[in-house]
Design an enzyme around this catalytic site. Structure first.
Site, PDB file in Angstrom:
ATOM      1  N   ARG A  78       5.641  -7.606   6.162  1.00  0.00           N
ATOM      2  CA  ARG A  78       5.851  -8.560   5.074  1.00  0.00           C
ATOM      3  C   ARG A  78       6.809  -9.692   5.460  1.00  0.00           C
ATOM      4  NH1 ARG A  78       3.100  -5.418   1.468  1.00  0.00           N
ATOM      5  NH2 ARG A  78       4.048  -3.495   0.673  1.00  0.00           N
ATOM      6  N   TYR A  93      16.297   3.909  -9.491  1.00  0.00           N
ATOM      7  CA  TYR A  93      15.727   5.247  -9.676  1.00  0.00           C
ATOM      8  C   TYR A  93      16.793   6.228 -10.153  1.00  0.00           C
ATOM      9  CZ  TYR A  93      12.321   2.755  -6.961  1.00  0.00           C
ATOM     10  OH  TYR A  93      11.453   1.787  -6.546  1.00  0.00           O
ATOM     11  N   SER A  98      14.233   2.063  -3.095  1.00  0.00           N
ATOM     12  CA  SER A  98      13.848   3.444  -2.786  1.00  0.00           C
ATOM     13  C   SER A  98      14.628   4.069  -1.630  1.00  0.00           C
ATOM     14  CB  SER A  98      12.351   3.480  -2.476  1.00  0.00           C
ATOM     15  OG  SER A  98      12.042   2.590  -1.411  1.00  0.00           O
ATOM     16  N   LYS A 101      14.460 -11.724  -2.094  1.00  0.00           N
ATOM     17  CA  LYS A 101      13.955 -10.418  -1.680  1.00  0.00           C
ATOM     18  C   LYS A 101      13.825 -10.403  -0.167  1.00  0.00           C
ATOM     19  CE  LYS A 101       9.962  -7.364  -2.289  1.00  0.00           C
ATOM     20  NZ  LYS A 101       8.707  -7.165  -3.031  1.00  0.00           N
ATOM     21  N   CYS A 111       0.180  -5.978  -3.749  1.00  0.00           N
ATOM     22  CA  CYS A 111       0.169  -4.981  -2.668  1.00  0.00           C
ATOM     23  C   CYS A 111      -0.332  -3.608  -3.123  1.00  0.00           C
ATOM     24  CB  CYS A 111       1.545  -4.870  -2.024  1.00  0.00           C
ATOM     25  SG  CYS A 111       2.904  -4.657  -3.163  1.00  0.00           S
ATOM     26  N   LYS A 156      17.424  -8.182  -3.924  1.00  0.00           N
ATOM     27  CA  LYS A 156      16.814  -6.915  -3.543  1.00  0.00           C
ATOM     28  C   LYS A 156      16.711  -6.827  -2.026  1.00  0.00           C
ATOM     29  CE  LYS A 156      12.423  -4.603  -3.788  1.00  0.00           C
ATOM     30  NZ  LYS A 156      11.033  -4.706  -4.063  1.00  0.00           N
ATOM     31  N   ARG A 168       6.845   2.659  -0.516  1.00  0.00           N
ATOM     32  CA  ARG A 168       5.452   2.472  -0.096  1.00  0.00           C
ATOM     33  C   ARG A 168       4.699   3.794  -0.062  1.00  0.00           C
ATOM     34  NH1 ARG A 168       6.855  -2.429   4.192  1.00  0.00           N
ATOM     35  NH2 ARG A 168       7.810  -3.747   2.579  1.00  0.00           N
ATOM     36  N   CYS A 182       2.432  -8.047  -8.659  1.00  0.00           N
ATOM     37  CA  CYS A 182       2.199  -8.227  -7.230  1.00  0.00           C
ATOM     38  C   CYS A 182       0.778  -7.758  -6.912  1.00  0.00           C
ATOM     39  CB  CYS A 182       3.207  -7.433  -6.411  1.00  0.00           C
ATOM     40  SG  CYS A 182       3.420  -8.117  -4.743  1.00  0.00           S
TER      41      CYS A 182
HETATM   42  C1  PBG Z   1       6.056  -4.808  -4.326  1.00  0.00           C
HETATM   43  C2  PBG Z   1       7.368  -4.162  -4.445  1.00  0.00           C
HETATM   44  C3  PBG Z   1       8.090  -3.452  -3.472  1.00  0.00           C
HETATM   45  C4  PBG Z   1       9.217  -2.969  -4.087  1.00  0.00           C
HETATM   46  C5  PBG Z   1       9.190  -3.420  -5.397  1.00  0.00           C
HETATM   47  N1  PBG Z   1       8.056  -4.182  -5.596  1.00  0.00           N
HETATM   48  C6  PBG Z   1       7.736  -3.094  -2.081  1.00  0.00           C
HETATM   49  C7  PBG Z   1       7.679  -4.060  -1.019  1.00  0.00           C
HETATM   50  O1  PBG Z   1       7.919  -5.262  -1.179  1.00  0.00           O
HETATM   51  O2  PBG Z   1       7.333  -3.615   0.049  1.00  0.00           O
HETATM   52  C8  PBG Z   1      10.258  -2.118  -3.415  1.00  0.00           C
HETATM   53  C9  PBG Z   1      10.979  -1.194  -4.267  1.00  0.00           C
HETATM   54  C10 PBG Z   1      11.683  -0.092  -3.590  1.00  0.00           C
HETATM   55  O3  PBG Z   1      11.752   0.049  -2.366  1.00  0.00           O
HETATM   56  O4  PBG Z   1      12.202   0.713  -4.360  1.00  0.00           O
HETATM   57  N2  PBG Z   1       6.058  -6.095  -3.868  1.00  0.00           N
HETATM   58 ZN    ZN Z   2       3.995  -6.653  -3.204  1.00  0.00          ZN
END
Ligand code: PBG
Ligand code: ZN
Length: 323
Positions: free
Chosen positions: A216, A312, A273, A194, A120, A247, A204, A118
């Site tokens: 997003r 995790y 997370s 997602k 980000c 996800k 984040r 990714c």
């Molecule tokens: C990046 C990404 C994210 C997560 C995994 N890959 C964050 C997002 O899309 O904001 C989230 C993982 C998590 O919250 O544990 N694109």
């Molecule tokens: Zn990303």
């Protein structure tokens, strides 16, 4: 059927296991790890107790440990020192992610190393793609740079690539680039369904990837839409994904089952997370029996139809499974 009577006969744990319809094993998990520059750095993230930003040497040490409890798969996220508008840091062979892949694979060649692909974490604006003048994501420019990023990971020796940016056409673009460059046997696990979720909050903090402005929702999915969720995953299957994913996990068990019933590909789930942080903090406050709630939660993902759990909790779960 006399399930109630049979349940009373099932006091023997071996018998209970013999008849269990769903089981958890250490082979079910992929463990997320966060790498940053430096040496001997292992910084705990306050919103996610037990989750650390680690320098490469510490990542290697962590891998040595988790292998002893049967956990042999990791997914890597990087926190680079320098960020810019296109995430240049992740497009070169000396990028932090490449150095980490090489370090882990040279120490443990049979470790299964997945990378999150990714932008980000690498862009100064924190969006998953490249932006154009009016701050909207430029889908096709992002595809091209994603192909470059995938080849960087492939060259470093990654075992599987997991694009998470939710760009249209990403699976086909990556498959083409990998095939044309001799990586036709490198699998792709698509973050295929997602959702735009508030459950990503703590991630984040760890990944230092909060968008500086906007959100997003212009590329991630609306939680209201079930049929669209199924179609998103099936579209990635058509484009050549090897593994699909839902996800977050806990609020989307229905979607896991729906997708499972519509595909014959293996399905992964990302227990994100915020889900982890809720259990951790409730456990620490003495509100729940953390270990039992964790195992019950992880089991629900498999029962819903996932065969891979990215979590995790993976380390703690495997420690328990080993006892
Ligand atoms: C990046 C990404 C994210 C997560 C995994 N890959 C964050 C997002 O899309 O904001 C989230 C993982 C998590 O919250 O544990 N694109
Ligand atoms: Zn990303």
């Amino acid at each position: 059927m006399n399930f109630k009577r049979f349940r009373r006969k099932r006091v023997n744990p071996t018998l209970r296991n013999l008849v269990a319809e769903t089981t958890l094993t250490s082979n079910d998990f992929i463990y997320p790890l966060f790498v940053r520059e430096g040496k001997e750095i292992k910084t705990e993230i306050s919103s996610m107790p037990g989750v650390f930003q680690m320098s490469i040497d510490e990542i290697v040490k962590e891998c040595a440990y988790i292998r002893t409890i049967g956990l042999n798969s990791i997914i890597l996220f990087a926190i680079p020192d320098v960020k810019d508008s296109i995430g240049s840091e992740c497009l070169c062979d000396e990028s932090i992610i490449s150095r980490t892949i090489r370090a882990v694979k040279s120490e443990f060649p049979d470790m299964f190393v997945v990378t999150d692909l990714c932008f980000c974490e690498y862009t100064d604006h924190g969006h998953c793609g490249i932006l154009d003048e009016n701050s909207t994501v430029n889908n096709d420019a992002t595809l091209e740079l994603s192909q470059q990023q995938a080849l960087v990971h492939a060259k470093a020796g990654v075992d599987m690539i997991a694009p998470s940016g939710m760009m249209d056409g990403i699976i086909e673009a990556l498959r083409t680039a990998l095939d044309e460059n001799g990586y036709e046997n490198l699998p792709i696990m698509a973050y295929s369904t997602k959702f735009a979720s508030a459950y990503y909050g703590p991630f984040r903090d760890v990944a230092e990837s909060t968008p500086s402005k906007g959100d997003r929702k212009m590329y991630q999915m609306d939680p209201s839409n079930r049929l669209e969720a199924i179609e998103e995953s099936l579209e990635d299957e058509r484009q050549g994904a090897d593994i699909l994913m839902v996800k977050p996990a806990l609020s989307y068990l229905d979607i896991i089952r729906d997708i499972k019933n519509n595909t014959n590909l293996p399905l992964a789930v990302y227990n994100v997370s915020g889900e982890y942080a809720m259990l951790k903090n409730a456990g620490a406050a003495g509100l729940i029996d953390y270990e039992r709630v964790m195992m019950e939660t992880l089991l629900s993902f498999k029962r819903a139809g996932a065969s891979i759990i990215i979590s995790y909790h993976a380390k703690e779960a495997c420690e328990l499974l080993n006892n």
